[in-house]
Every structure is written in C-alpha cells, then in structure tokens.
Motif scaffolding. Sequence first.
Motif, mmCIF file in Angstrom:
data_model
loop_
_atom_site.group_PDB
_atom_site.id
_atom_site.type_symbol
_atom_site.label_atom_id
_atom_site.label_comp_id
_atom_site.label_asym_id
_atom_site.label_seq_id
_atom_site.Cartn_x
_atom_site.Cartn_y
_atom_site.Cartn_z
ATOM 1 N N ALA A 93 -14.990 0.878 4.180
ATOM 2 C CA ALA A 93 -14.206 -0.250 4.715
ATOM 3 C C ALA A 93 -15.135 -1.161 5.527
ATOM 4 N N VAL A 94 -15.992 -0.565 6.359
ATOM 5 C CA VAL A 94 -16.905 -1.378 7.180
ATOM 6 C C VAL A 94 -17.804 -2.237 6.294
ATOM 7 N N ASN A 112 -7.833 3.002 1.892
ATOM 8 C CA ASN A 112 -8.273 2.163 0.778
ATOM 9 C C ASN A 112 -9.078 0.973 1.337
ATOM 10 N N PRO A 113 -10.396 0.947 1.105
ATOM 11 C CA PRO A 113 -11.239 -0.091 1.716
ATOM 12 C C PRO A 113 -10.796 -1.514 1.389
ATOM 13 N N ALA A 114 -10.245 -1.750 0.185
ATOM 14 C CA ALA A 114 -9.802 -3.108 -0.170
ATOM 15 C C ALA A 114 -8.614 -3.517 0.701
ATOM 16 N N PHE A 115 -7.671 -2.602 0.907
ATOM 17 C CA PHE A 115 -6.528 -2.897 1.779
ATOM 18 C C PHE A 115 -6.961 -3.031 3.242
ATOM 19 N N ALA A 116 -7.843 -2.120 3.687
ATOM 20 C CA ALA A 116 -8.308 -2.174 5.080
ATOM 21 C C ALA A 116 -8.991 -3.516 5.339
ATOM 22 N N CYS A 117 -9.747 -3.992 4.338
ATOM 23 C CA CYS A 117 -10.436 -5.278 4.463
ATOM 24 C C CYS A 117 -9.407 -6.413 4.503
ATOM 25 N N ALA A 145 0.831 -1.215 0.000
ATOM 26 C CA ALA A 145 0.000 0.000 0.000
ATOM 27 C C ALA A 145 0.863 1.262 0.000
ATOM 28 N N GLY A 146 2.081 1.172 0.508
ATOM 29 C CA GLY A 146 2.966 2.335 0.572
ATOM 30 C C GLY A 146 3.188 2.775 2.002
ATOM 31 N N ASP A 147 2.100 3.031 2.719
ATOM 32 C CA ASP A 147 2.245 3.422 4.129
ATOM 33 C C ASP A 147 0.955 3.117 4.891
#
Length: 354
Positions: free
Chosen positions: A127-128, A52-57, A43-45
């Motif tokens: 994200a939720v 980013n909801p896909a990364f948070a998920c 993701a970078g940081d």
Amino acid sequence: MTALKNDRFLRALLKQPVDVTPVWMMRQAGRYLPEYRASRAKAGDFMSLCKNPAFACEVTLQPLERYPLDAAILFSDILTVPDAMGLGLYFETGEGPRFKKTVSTLADIEALPIPDAQQDLGYVMDAVSTIRRELNGRVPLIGFSGSPWTLATYMVEGGSSKDFRKSKAMLYDNPQAMHLLLDKLAQSVTAYLNGQILAGAQAVQIFDSWGGSLSAAAYQEFSLAYMRKIVSGLIREHDGRKVPVILFTKGGGLWLESIADAGADALGLDWTCDIGEARRRVGSKVALQGNMDPTVLYANPQAIRQEVSNILASYGSGTGHVFNLGHGITPEVDPANAGVFIEAVHEMSAKYHQ
Ligand code: CP3
C-alpha cells in the motif's frame, strides 16, 4: 524518486522555514466522506480496504482530491500489528475492533511471534509503495503505528475499553509479563515502521492513544520507555532526506518535557493544552503538531476560523508548527467544515512566516 512538489509538512517538522503553516487531519480518510463510505461498500468491509493496496491507495487520496492538504497518511490501522502476531482482528459493525484471541498469561505472551514486516505485513508495504507512486510527489506520505502500550491494551482487553481494567490489572499484578509484551511490541513496531520507511513513508507517527490513561509513573515505565526504544531503532534518513518522527500521546499534556526528550522530531498535542505554553515548555527541542478540538468542526464556519486564528496566534511566529486536530475527525462532521478549517490555516498563517 520524483521530487516533492510540496514539502512544507516535512520542513515544519524539522523546523525549517515555510511559507504557510502546513495542515493535515488525523483520520482524514474516513467515514465523514461519502466517497470513503462508497469505497468501503465496494470493498465489502474495513479490513478489505486495508488489505487491498489499490483500495487503500484510493481512500488515502480521497481527502487530497477535496482539500489542499499538506500530507497524506497511509490508510491502514494500528491493529494490523497484533493481527500479524496471530490474534485475528475483525470488526463487528458498530462495535469497533475485536480479536479472536486475547493475551492474558505470561505463557500467551511468550508464544507471540515478532512479525516480519515483508512477509506478514506485506500488504501494508505494498500500500505504501502504491500510494507513493500515485502521489507522484504531490505531498509527503506519513506512515504510522500504534505505541506498544496502546496496542497492548487492545491485545489484553480483546478490543476497545473504557477503563482498561484487564491491561492495568496485568501491569500491576504481573509487571514482568507486561514488560515482556511491551518489549515484543516495541521490536515489532520498530521493524514495521522501518519497513514502511523503506517502502516510501516520508515521516512516521506513533499513536499513543491510551498513554494518557496511565499514572505519571506508569506512563514513564510502560509507555514512554518503549516509544523511546522504538525511536532509537528507526531509520532516520532515507532517499537523501530526513524521515521525521512524531510522537502523539493523547492526554500527555502534563508530561511534554519528558516526551520531548524521547528523541523524536515532533510531538502531537491534543486540544487540552495551550500550544503557546507547550512551545515554551519544550523550547527548541521538537516541533509541535495540533491541536484544535475536533468537535469545533461541528460549529459554524466563523467559529472554526476563529479557533484556527486563536491557535495560530498562541503558537506565534516562526516554523515548527504542523496544524492538525487534537484527535481524529469524527464520522458526523460535515465535509464542508473540514474544508473551511484547512483553508483557514493556510490563509491566516502566512503572516506568521514573514
Ligand atoms: O488517519 C487516517 O486517515 C489513516 C487511517 C487510520 C485509521 N485508523 C483508519 C480507521 C489511522 C491512523 C488509524 C489509527 C487507529 N486505529 C488508532 C489510533 C488513532 C486514534 O484515533 O487514537 C486506534 C486507537 C485505532 C483502532 C481502531 N480502528 C478503532 C478503535 C476503530 C473503530 C473506530 C470507529 O470509529 O469505529 C478502528 C477502525 C477504523 N480505523 C476506521 C478507520 C477509517 C473506521 C472503520 C470503518 O470504516 O467503519
């Protein structure tokens, strides 16, 4: 919505019978997991993971792939709220959170907006709902926020602090300004948590990480009063189910009776109190969550199992206990030891629920 396959976390919070004691870990998605570090690099940081909801998920689900946890917690941060109030959150590697702007005068506070959950924090709501869809009813999803006092310390100090010198000076020099800041934060947090609940969070936790730094009287006036206000404004039932609320004041062990009176369903305990004694003090008012010292996870598997066994024995029989650490898991812990901890809770707790 899909029916929940494992609801023992929600049941224990509401003091309904369970088969074994449910367990999750504060900071269960984080740097102790190599797969988390890989996602963060991709993701970078850290903030790009959150936004980013896909990364948070993806990172929310990582600990659930490894361990038989009974709840997922939204991957985000408590400091998204001050960020949305215009302070400009950023992370300097190895230095923790920082804000571009800080708050020091009444005029600064008067100028702060109350963020709109959908417009200003829409990435958290997305994200939720993404996580709920991916969980597909496996376990409940916990939403969260910081407490007004804890958020205020970061906004006034400009980042983490050991002594809270600027925020406490403001509290004593200019209580009116501090009250206005806390009131704006309570309104912001209420809207933010209600947004998370409407997006699919099935329980919410308020992290009062620095409430324990206050004097007994200041805790009541500057921290607990605002958490009480938030609790009274939360949506308590959604989609046909109760949405339990957990209050976690780190260092709040001396004040459990008054925290239990704030209207929440459960209290989070750090490891400095005995959970059996805490249970006797709060009576049947609330469930309890906690409270193994997170540094026990640096010890060997036998010691970890012994500590789990001691805490279960101290709580005793019956529902109303969600097992957790007394604070977040730390980055240097061996992931295998977290597995020993989680499995020990399930295995050793069955006899307390017969
Ligand atoms: O529990 C979870 O798995 C959900 C994710 C979560 C994070 N922060 C992710 C995170 C939660 C619930 C939080 C809450 C949070 N954030 C609190 C309250 C909880 C507590 O520990 O008392 C506080 C005080 C913060 C503020 C914050 N965010 C700090 C002080 C730091 C730096 C900490 C550190 O160890 O460097 C963060 C960053 C942060 N939030 C990380 C994670 C996984 C580490 C960032 C990274 O990947 O480098």
